[in-house]
Design an enzyme around this catalytic site. Sequence first.
Site, PDB file in Angstrom:
ATOM      1  N   GLY A 165     -48.618 -13.731  18.102  1.00  0.00           N
ATOM      2  CA  GLY A 165     -48.133 -12.616  18.910  1.00  0.00           C
ATOM      3  C   GLY A 165     -49.220 -11.878  19.681  1.00  0.00           C
ATOM      4  O   GLY A 165     -48.949 -10.927  20.398  1.00  0.00           O
ATOM      5  N   TYR A 202     -39.415 -13.675  31.565  1.00  0.00           N
ATOM      6  CA  TYR A 202     -39.081 -13.055  30.285  1.00  0.00           C
ATOM      7  C   TYR A 202     -37.600 -13.285  30.022  1.00  0.00           C
ATOM      8  O   TYR A 202     -36.752 -12.922  30.837  1.00  0.00           O
ATOM      9  CB  TYR A 202     -39.388 -11.552  30.320  1.00  0.00           C
ATOM     10  CG  TYR A 202     -39.040 -10.854  29.029  1.00  0.00           C
ATOM     11  CD1 TYR A 202     -39.830 -11.018  27.903  1.00  0.00           C
ATOM     12  CD2 TYR A 202     -37.897 -10.053  28.943  1.00  0.00           C
ATOM     13  CE1 TYR A 202     -39.506 -10.396  26.708  1.00  0.00           C
ATOM     14  CE2 TYR A 202     -37.564  -9.422  27.751  1.00  0.00           C
ATOM     15  CZ  TYR A 202     -38.371  -9.594  26.643  1.00  0.00           C
ATOM     16  OH  TYR A 202     -38.047  -8.984  25.451  1.00  0.00           O
ATOM     17  N   ARG A 292     -49.044 -28.278  12.636  1.00  0.00           N
ATOM     18  CA  ARG A 292     -49.367 -28.081  11.211  1.00  0.00           C
ATOM     19  C   ARG A 292     -48.064 -27.885  10.454  1.00  0.00           C
ATOM     20  O   ARG A 292     -46.998 -27.785  11.061  1.00  0.00           O
ATOM     21  CB  ARG A 292     -50.219 -26.825  11.052  1.00  0.00           C
ATOM     22  CG  ARG A 292     -49.529 -25.640  11.704  1.00  0.00           C
ATOM     23  CD  ARG A 292     -50.165 -24.321  11.397  1.00  0.00           C
ATOM     24  NE  ARG A 292     -49.729 -23.287  12.313  1.00  0.00           N
ATOM     25  CZ  ARG A 292     -48.611 -22.591  12.216  1.00  0.00           C
ATOM     26  NH1 ARG A 292     -47.763 -22.815  11.231  1.00  0.00           N
ATOM     27  NH2 ARG A 292     -48.287 -21.670  13.102  1.00  0.00           N
TER      28      ARG A 292
HETATM   29  P1  ADP Z   1     -47.315 -16.941  19.327  1.00  0.00           P
HETATM   30  O1  ADP Z   1     -47.966 -18.278  19.475  1.00  0.00           O
HETATM   31  O2  ADP Z   1     -48.265 -15.796  19.519  1.00  0.00           O
HETATM   32  O3  ADP Z   1     -46.457 -16.817  18.104  1.00  0.00           O
HETATM   33  P2  ADP Z   1     -45.029 -17.587  21.025  1.00  0.00           P
HETATM   34  O4  ADP Z   1     -45.241 -18.151  22.359  1.00  0.00           O
HETATM   35  O5  ADP Z   1     -44.599 -18.522  19.926  1.00  0.00           O
HETATM   36  O6  ADP Z   1     -46.355 -16.793  20.593  1.00  0.00           O
HETATM   37  O7  ADP Z   1     -44.003 -16.410  21.087  1.00  0.00           O
HETATM   38  C1  ADP Z   1     -43.724 -15.592  19.973  1.00  0.00           C
HETATM   39  C2  ADP Z   1     -42.407 -14.853  20.143  1.00  0.00           C
HETATM   40  O8  ADP Z   1     -42.432 -14.054  21.345  1.00  0.00           O
HETATM   41  C3  ADP Z   1     -41.198 -15.739  20.299  1.00  0.00           C
HETATM   42  O9  ADP Z   1     -40.658 -16.135  19.072  1.00  0.00           O
HETATM   43  C4  ADP Z   1     -40.253 -14.845  21.081  1.00  0.00           C
HETATM   44  O10 ADP Z   1     -39.642 -13.942  20.211  1.00  0.00           O
HETATM   45  C5  ADP Z   1     -41.168 -14.064  21.990  1.00  0.00           C
HETATM   46  N1  ADP Z   1     -41.286 -14.703  23.332  1.00  0.00           N
HETATM   47  C6  ADP Z   1     -42.187 -15.647  23.685  1.00  0.00           C
HETATM   48  N2  ADP Z   1     -42.014 -16.015  24.986  1.00  0.00           N
HETATM   49  C7  ADP Z   1     -40.994 -15.292  25.474  1.00  0.00           C
HETATM   50  C8  ADP Z   1     -40.323 -15.205  26.749  1.00  0.00           C
HETATM   51  N3  ADP Z   1     -40.693 -15.953  27.803  1.00  0.00           N
HETATM   52  N4  ADP Z   1     -39.310 -14.342  26.872  1.00  0.00           N
HETATM   53  C9  ADP Z   1     -38.926 -13.574  25.823  1.00  0.00           C
HETATM   54  N5  ADP Z   1     -39.497 -13.588  24.614  1.00  0.00           N
HETATM   55  C10 ADP Z   1     -40.523 -14.437  24.413  1.00  0.00           C
END
Ligand code: ADP
Length: 450
Positions: A165, A202, A292
């Site tokens: 996050g 988003y 992983r």
């Molecule tokens: P990280 O690798 O930091 O965990 P992610 O890319 O997996 O980041 O995203 C983590 C969370 O952020 C997702 O599970 C979702 O809830 C939110 N998120 C990520 N990208 C988007 C997006 N384009 N629009 C809305 N929410 C998003």
Amino acid sequence: MFNKILIANRGEIAVRIIRACRNMGIRSVAVYSKEDQNSLHVQLADQRICIGEGPARNSYLNMDRIIQAAHNMGADAIHPGFGFLSENSEFVRKCQENGITFIGPEPDVIDKMGNKSQARTTMMEAGVPVVPGTKEPVYDAAVGKELADQIGYPVMIKASSGGGGKGMRVAKNEVEFESQFNMAQMESANAFGDDTMYIEKYIENPRHVEIQIMADKHGNVVALGDRDCSVQRNHQKLIEESPSPAITDKVREEMNRCAVLAAKTVGYTNAGTIEYIVDASGAFYFMEMNTRIQVEHGVTEMVTGTDLIVEQIRVAMDEPLSFTQEDILFRGHAIECRINAEIPEKNFMPSPGVVENIHLPAGNGVRVDTALYTGYRIPTEYDSMIAKVIVHAPTREAAIMKMRSALDEMVILGVDTNLDFQYKMMRHPVFVEGKADTGFIGRLMRLSDD
Ligand code: ADP
């Protein structure tokens, strides 16, 4: 056949891996920091070796110490668990140079998928749907703004090297774009030493649904179904379940197909997860691949009757997968609640301490993965997750009932936990009806603030 595996991790996942080694007749070596000398994984392993001081960079992240420990103890393989060095390709290369098998994918594949903007491009080329957004990396706010204007607001600004996050910001409109971009970029530079950014549309109120895959070194890739991880706080997962209540079987099938395609495209081996974001219309987009084993792997094990850690070790020993796609039958419904030492009402602030007493639930279809015991002092240094409660039942309704009963029975005295919070979640109509999206907890907590 491995003779001895060193586990480069701690806590419940180290315990989980030690148990898998035992089940296979393989000896295990625990590594530990000085903070962890009384930890359960240290006591359960066949052998143990201290690798440094409490802060992770001086112990669990110290590659040379860990490789040296493997040499000293005569381990022929290293299981990294999750977090720490699990997605660090430099560590994998060091293992290989030292004649130690890393239980996970090849370093080049980790590099390819670990960089999130590069992974996006690779997936686009393979024909896997990705969130609409930039094709090239972005370094500059002014350039980023032009691209964001084209994508259309709101946009998500993300760090290529991001994870957990961090380095992620929403820009609702063009006015706030520049400051949000600069903030995310600064966060990324600080946390990951990399200021490469990308920009995505988003997605409003999305669901997070992911597919577990397992691949061997003989070209076999098997999809083990989906997990819905939409219940999150501060972009961190709190509850996971399988199957997702939010998607149709048709979407599910397509997600599985794309996950296998993604794995085959990059020549993936071992356990991995393809994470998708699902919009309100049910359209799904590739978000990232985790190269992983994941925290929530137990949910998949319950509905597929597999042991993913054993399978990881088998694959690392060059064995073919012990199942084909046709062998994988999905039975019933599984739910996991993460139990954290934290105070939900104080924005989930970590709250470590000494476990004065503990009672764990058990019974038909109830599994608890934890490294807690009475008298254990939870260190401040590490993650606040202290247990995972996983239940399995024929239907989602029955699984929710079983989780309520399990959480009701569970007692942890001496430290603040989110047990009550999870108990309430299992009764919250939004969760019970299967309608929680990734913003659910955030909205709930803001409401209770007012
Ligand atoms: P990280 O690798 O930091 O965990 P992610 O890319 O997996 O980041 O995203 C983590 C969370 O952020 C997702 O599970 C979702 O809830 C939110 N998120 C990520 N990208 C988007 C997006 N384009 N629009 C809305 N929410 C998003």
